[in-house]
Design an enzyme around this catalytic site. Sequence first.
Site, PDB file in Angstrom:
ATOM      1  N   ASP A   1       0.509  -1.108  -0.044  1.00  0.00           N
ATOM      2  CA  ASP A   1      -0.410   0.242   0.014  1.00  0.00           C
ATOM      3  C   ASP A   1       0.938   1.124   0.006  1.00  0.00           C
ATOM      4  OD1 ASP A   1      -2.173   1.948   0.093  1.00  0.00           O
ATOM      5  OD2 ASP A   1      -2.340   1.387   2.207  1.00  0.00           O
TER       6      ASP A   1
ATOM      7  N   GLU B   1       2.572   4.856  -4.316  1.00  0.00           N
ATOM      8  CA  GLU B   1       2.250   5.716  -5.256  1.00  0.00           C
ATOM      9  C   GLU B   1       3.908   6.243  -5.691  1.00  0.00           C
ATOM     10  OE1 GLU B   1      -0.231   6.025  -3.255  1.00  0.00           O
ATOM     11  OE2 GLU B   1      -1.406   4.644  -4.334  1.00  0.00           O
TER      12      GLU B   1
ATOM     13  N   ASP C   1      -9.397   3.146  -2.837  1.00  0.00           N
ATOM     14  CA  ASP C   1     -10.353   4.020  -1.909  1.00  0.00           C
ATOM     15  C   ASP C   1     -11.500   4.562  -2.465  1.00  0.00           C
ATOM     16  OD1 ASP C   1      -8.536   2.883   0.385  1.00  0.00           O
ATOM     17  OD2 ASP C   1      -7.725   4.855   0.616  1.00  0.00           O
TER      18      ASP C   1
HETATM   19  C1  GLC Z   1      -5.050   3.380   2.720  1.00  0.00           C
HETATM   20  C2  GLC Z   1      -5.318   2.734   1.955  1.00  0.00           C
HETATM   21  C3  GLC Z   1      -6.579   1.768   2.345  1.00  0.00           C
HETATM   22  C4  GLC Z   1      -6.137   1.026   4.142  1.00  0.00           C
HETATM   23  C5  GLC Z   1      -5.295   2.500   4.381  1.00  0.00           C
HETATM   24  C6  GLC Z   1      -4.717   2.079   5.486  1.00  0.00           C
HETATM   25  O1  GLC Z   1      -5.857   4.710   2.477  1.00  0.00           O
HETATM   26  O2  GLC Z   1      -6.150   2.152   0.199  1.00  0.00           O
HETATM   27  O3  GLC Z   1      -7.066  -0.118   2.345  1.00  0.00           O
HETATM   28  O4  GLC Z   1      -7.176   1.213   4.681  1.00  0.00           O
HETATM   29  O5  GLC Z   1      -4.734   3.052   3.633  1.00  0.00           O
HETATM   30  O6  GLC Z   1      -3.598   0.817   6.493  1.00  0.00           O
END
Ligand code: GLC
Length: 703
Positions: free
Chosen positions: A333, A336, A453
């Site tokens: 995660d 980007e 998200d």
């Molecule tokens: C980002 C991710 C999401 C996750 C959050 C906390 O927003 O896209 O899926 O729950 O981070 O880690």
Amino acid sequence: MNLNKEEKLVVKRYCFGTPVETGAVPVKPEISRETFMEMEIMQDGFSVHMEPEEMVYGLGETVRGINKRGWLYESYCADEPEHREDKHSLYGAHNFIIMSGKNQTQETTEMSGSVQYVTGKRSTTGFFFDTPGRVIFDIGYTQSDRFTVTFEDFSLELYVIAGDSPEQVVREFRALIGRSYIPPRWAFGYGQCRWSYLSSEEVREVVKKQREAGFPMDSLYLDIDYMEQFKDFTINEKSFGDFDALVAEMKKEKIHLVPIIDAGVKIEEGYDVYEEGKEQGYFCKDENGEDFVVGVWPGKCHFPDMLNENARKWFGRKYHRLLDRGIDGFWNDMNEPAIFYSEKNLKKIFKRLEELKKENLDVNTYFEMTGLVAGASNNLEDHKSFYHHYSAVSEDNAVNKIRHDKVHNLFGYYMTRAAAEAFEELCPKKRILLFSRASYIGMHRYGGIWQGDNMSWWSHLLLNIKMMPSLNMCGFLYTGADLGGFGADVTEELLIRFLSFGIFTPLMRNHSALGTRRQELYLFEKKKEIRGILKMRYRLLPYLYSEFMKAALRGTMMFRPLGFVYGEDDIARETEDQLLLGEEIMIAPVYEQNRTGRPVWFPDRMQLLRFRDGELLEKEIFEKGYAYVSMPLGDICIFLREGRKIPLAVFEDAGDNFVRNTEDVDYQNLEMYGFGESVAAYEYYMDDGETKEFSLEKNITIL
Ligand code: GLC
């Protein structure tokens, strides 16, 4: 000279400027000796006329419809939680487009023994603009009949693929970019996630409740809270102190725990990942050669330089810490990469705020103040302030320094590649679940993606439906959206509709954000309906897995727009809220509130198979044309094409605890549903679902 069909399918490679290697195309064809004539060449890009009926497909993960005409898209991986239609980019950068005219005959002229496609008269042409920096696609936005693509750095490898149909072009393109990632079969089961499972006790509780409700489940995702202060590759000893026991217990229950890994490494004395990275020089540097400081979840962090081969190997090997503890799936995660602030920019912001403190804030200064804080995150100036050592740029260490914004779209891709290459080394025989938020074409070989998200909004359900074929075109097969929606509060109705669509997507995960209404399925009233929908997912698994594997191994699409198959049918070409899944079925999800049905366009004669509580309730034949089909909450409607059949799993025990997970499914004794007088055989692909022994020759049975 008459060209046969095979020879007409050509991939031509052109090179403009001094392109930076992306690794998207593993084996490159020779550079074409022909002059590039498919588009006009401008100072900063290309431009071409679009015929009124021409459709533009592609761009993978982005906003708006399947036909991309009529908007301005930007290819620049964005940490963008607001997937609204006024946005220009989302998390992925997928620079592949297909321009397809209605007229399927292509004009060709002979030119030095090969094919020449005449601009504006082509049938179908694919373009892959392979460059890691920002790209702008103006697809009839400025001028309705022009497609224009511009580059910040006009340096790229351009691949042009001509064919008779969009599907042929996709197939050629996929052969060019290499086989899509294949996850273990358990990753096709239902997965439960939420940002805020704060302890192992809470994890146990979720699983227990899911089981008590008689809902199947294969995985539970661990969000950032399992870590100690959000530090990668650590476990919070206070709240997840019995991690090994938890993993073992879950294993017994056949539930896979899937932890998140973030891009930023916390700056903290004594934290070995930080210490090692710093000592080895593995972090991204600022202009003075110092490790660049950014703020993310744990506070101040450094980014491992995913483009530096040695750093990538080092970071990838860290996953072994969790693999060694019995983990066999990960989600990458914030890659980007997402930046809350940079230390450098934050200093400037605070300094200016101090000055503003003394002022009588007016229209200018008030908005300057709010803008300063809001603009701290994902600031382009920050992207221009740090550097990579990218081995692919040059062999010479002195000149391989490259500024981040120029290779921005590769960061998440190379983070995922780091993990995948390490898995190959650490457990070469086993499939490990891996998917990422950011991506670029090429990453599809290393992992899947989730669609980021999204919100608990009806419009996002529709957006997620439309994204499926576009992602498939670009090689991303293992994908799905956060079911129920990540941000905002879900309603039971929306959750059930999301789920009713999600049972068809390879990744089927319910995920929601901290602070939103909880959306674990067992918290809702309509348990019978939910159970029936989940049961359908597990009954469909033989078909879904088989279709997924064939698409991965043949480089085809699992989800296709109707127009790809019924290209002569104008209504089918414009229908974007129905999809073909495999060769056999069409789906038409409900994506509006308070609906008990919806109009469906039948591009051909089809048979509706209506399932309720996981069992076939009725069959009905629809002729070509529009029809209103009733779809009350909980019903799963599958439209079988004439002359086709599909395999469904059968469950011995039709009671509440019919199946607990993907391992309980019998993939051999199947029930076939066919429609029509003469039904074609079904090519059934099945393998062990765990190892990498996936070959079409060995694993296909004709049913
Ligand atoms: C980002 C991710 C999401 C996750 C959050 C906390 O927003 O896209 O899926 O729950 O981070 O880690």
